[in-house]
Scaffold this active site. Structure first.
Site, short mmCIF file in Angstrom:
data_model
loop_
_atom_site.label_atom_id
_atom_site.label_comp_id
_atom_site.label_asym_id
_atom_site.label_seq_id
_atom_site.Cartn_x
_atom_site.Cartn_y
_atom_site.Cartn_z
N SER A 81 0.70 -1.14 -0.03
CA SER A 81 -0.05 0.24 0.12
C SER A 81 0.86 1.47 0.00
O SER A 81 1.86 0.66 0.94
CB SER A 81 -0.92 0.06 1.19
OG SER A 81 -1.82 1.49 0.79
N TYR A 114 -0.97 -0.96 10.56
CA TYR A 114 -1.33 -1.37 9.12
C TYR A 114 -0.10 -0.21 8.36
O TYR A 114 0.99 -1.27 7.42
CB TYR A 114 -2.15 -0.47 8.58
CG TYR A 114 -2.95 -1.20 7.35
CD1 TYR A 114 -2.68 -2.06 6.93
CD2 TYR A 114 -2.79 0.21 6.31
CE1 TYR A 114 -3.20 -2.41 6.37
CE2 TYR A 114 -2.96 -0.38 5.51
CZ TYR A 114 -3.18 -1.53 5.00
OH TYR A 114 -4.04 -1.60 3.30
#
Length: 239
Positions: A81, A114
């Site tokens: 990401s 994350y």
């Protein structure tokens, strides 16, 4: 086939079951992730975001590496990401710090966990390619798209609300999968790896994601964590 990335035992059972089928493995996509979930420890005693997003995948590829080699040419695709750009993992000595990857509850912030796991994904992808490319196995990492409406936000109502509002302006799941599919099957990527893609184009990840020393440090730490959790307790009998 059932696979729970929050359990190293489940990963081992899955790998053995897959090997028993005597199937080739030409494409392995490491796609599963969790985000913005409350702090919790897995049965292996590690923070769950880190284990699900990175360590479970690391162990899976580790266990299937012989199958990948025998299936060459083969590709591993790691879904990361752009969030990887907003964090770091190394201490003052340049080593990956486990306390950052698997912090205690009082130091835990779900979004930061994350981001760190997504940085792990690229470091892992680069080091995996370095080790496996001589055997005909390549690896690339990618960003699928920003705030696509999937179940990844299900653990926090605020993120669900934000994802809902953003939904008309973001990629569909089909569009988000395009870069993954590109990395998995594009003929022009045959034999090419160690790269990071966004919108089916190569782009440069963050400077730390390109750090070969950090990638090696993460690899060694991941191996140590798995070994520690795969070794019977002192005094236990092994048959």
């Amino acid at each position: 086939m059932t696979l729970d990335l929050a359990s190293l035992r489940s990963v081992r059972e899955f790998a053995e079951a897959f090997k028993a089928r005597k199937l080739p493995l030409h494409i392995l996509v490491c796609n599963a992730a969790v985000c913005t979930q409350p702090w919790s420890l897995t049965e292996d005693g590690l923070e769950s975001t880190f284990q699900i997003c990175h360590l479970g995948h690391f162990h899976l590829v580790q266990l299937l590496q012989d199958v990948l080699r025998h299936s060459a040419p083969a590709r591993v695709v790691v879904v990361s990401s752009e969030s990887h750009r907003f964090t770091d993992l190394v201490d003052t000595c340049g080593k990956v710090d486990l306390n950052l990857l698997s912090p205690p509850q009082k130091e835990y912030w779900s979004m930061l966990a994350y981001n760190r796991a997504k940085l792990c994904n690229i470091l892992f992808s680069n080091e995996l390619h370095r080790r496996m490319s001589p055997f005909g196995v390549t690896c690339n990492a990618l960003h699928p798209g920003n705030m696509m409406y999937t179940s990844i936000h299900r653990s926090w109502w605020l993120m669900t609300l934000l994802f809902t509002f953003a939904r008309p302006f973001t990629k569909s799941m089909q569009q988000g999968a395009a870069t993954t599919v590109y990395c998995a099957v594009a003929p022009e990527l045959e034999g090419i790896g160690g790269m990071y893609f966004n919108n089916c184009f190569r782009c440069l990840p963050s400077p730390q994601a390109q750090d070969t020393t950090a990638a090696l440090s993460l690899w060694e730490l991941s191996e140590r964590l798995i070994q520690e959790r795969s070794t019977p307790p002192s005094g236990a009998l092994t048959l």
